[in-house]
Scaffold this active site. Structure first.
Site, PDB file in Angstrom:
ATOM      1  N   CYS A  60      -6.338  -0.209   6.849  1.00  0.00           N
ATOM      2  CA  CYS A  60      -5.864   0.565   5.579  1.00  0.00           C
ATOM      3  C   CYS A  60      -7.146   1.421   5.312  1.00  0.00           C
ATOM      4  CB  CYS A  60      -5.855  -0.475   4.547  1.00  0.00           C
ATOM      5  SG  CYS A  60      -5.541   0.216   2.751  1.00  0.00           S
ATOM      6  N   CYS A  70       0.842  -1.218   0.049  1.00  0.00           N
ATOM      7  CA  CYS A  70       0.143  -0.082   0.018  1.00  0.00           C
ATOM      8  C   CYS A  70       0.773   1.172   0.241  1.00  0.00           C
ATOM      9  CB  CYS A  70      -0.991  -0.046   1.317  1.00  0.00           C
ATOM     10  SG  CYS A  70      -1.981   1.546   1.330  1.00  0.00           S
ATOM     11  N   ARG A  80       2.793   4.606   6.391  1.00  0.00           N
ATOM     12  CA  ARG A  80       3.124   4.092   7.646  1.00  0.00           C
ATOM     13  C   ARG A  80       3.622   2.610   7.240  1.00  0.00           C
ATOM     14  NH1 ARG A  80      -2.507   4.911  10.219  1.00  0.00           N
ATOM     15  NH2 ARG A  80      -2.911   4.607   8.180  1.00  0.00           N
ATOM     16  N   HIS A 135      -2.015  -4.083   5.146  1.00  0.00           N
ATOM     17  CA  HIS A 135      -1.819  -3.603   6.342  1.00  0.00           C
ATOM     18  C   HIS A 135      -3.354  -3.411   7.021  1.00  0.00           C
ATOM     19  CE1 HIS A 135      -2.601   0.731   5.821  1.00  0.00           C
ATOM     20  NE2 HIS A 135      -2.625   0.664   4.763  1.00  0.00           N
ATOM     21  N   ASP A 171       0.473   3.716   1.742  1.00  0.00           N
ATOM     22  CA  ASP A 171       0.310   4.421   2.898  1.00  0.00           C
ATOM     23  C   ASP A 171       1.757   4.594   3.498  1.00  0.00           C
ATOM     24  OD1 ASP A 171       0.273   4.594   6.069  1.00  0.00           O
ATOM     25  OD2 ASP A 171      -2.026   3.904   5.605  1.00  0.00           O
TER      26      ASP A 171
END
Ligand code: CO
Length: 208
Positions: A101, A42, A46, A98, A44
């Protein structure tokens, strides 16, 4: 005017640290890349691919998009996988989702998010397909996390169905697709146990 000076300062220090430990590191890397793994994850912020698995530059070929989707007609992802498999001869493709999400959370909501809804539509298709299982989960967070896992399983199958992967298996090239999920709240990876290494294993995964 120098823009974002902090990032350039960080970069200078980062490169210097690496060269201090291994003076020829970047020169060697500039000559070729021979990563062993393709990471599909992803976007993302993080979920930083290399950091999570503790790998330096040169060891992870990476493709990231919102909600780590592998769409049959996405030229970007298709090209990454083909290059990884046919040219780099990568033997392990890791699809890593993750928990929590945002893309998957947005797909589960009944409101508009603009253009990205077209991309998230693919997650709603998985949600519909797995509705029986998902509705049995009472709390909303649990449903979200389960859909994050189910999405990974679906994307593992989508990688397996790509022509580049099918051809590699036909030619006897070793190639395994792994389905993992990452916990942004504890930094830990979990193997979802959906690894496929052949067309026969892919059929077993798809038959559930
Ligand atoms: Co995400």
């Amino acid at each position: 005017m120098k823009v974002l000076p902090q990032l350039f300062e960080n970069n200078r220090r980062w490169a210097a640290d690496i060269v201090r430990a291994d003076p020829a590191f970047f020169e060697n890397l500039a000559r070729q890349q021979a990563p062993e793994y393709l990471w599909i994850g992803c976007s993302d912020s993080r979920v930083p691919a290399n950091a999570i698995v503790g790998l330096p530059p040169g060891e992870l070929f990476v493709h990231r998009n919102v909600a780590n989707l592998v769409i049959h007609t996405d030229m970007n992802c298709l090209s990454v996988v083909q290059f990884a498999v046919e040219v780099l001869k990568i033997e392990h493709v890791i699809v890593c989702g993750h928990y929590g999400c945002g893309g998957i959370r947005a797909a589960m909501e009944n409101r508009s998010h603009g253009l990205i809804d077209n991309w998230l539509r693919h997650i709603r298709d998985i949600q519909r397909k797995r509705m029986d299982e998902l509705t049995r989960i009472a709390d909303e967070g649990g449903r979200l996390d389960r859909l994050c896992e189910l999405n990974v399983v679906e994307q593992v199958a989508n990688v397996g169905n790509m022509t580049a992967v099918q051809e590699a298996w036909q030619q006897g090239q070793p190639l395994t697709i792994h389905g993992w999920i990452y916990g942004i709240s504890n930094g830990r990876l979990k193997d979802l146990g959906v690894c496929v290494s052949s067309a026969a294993e892919l059929r077993m995964l798809e038959d559930g």
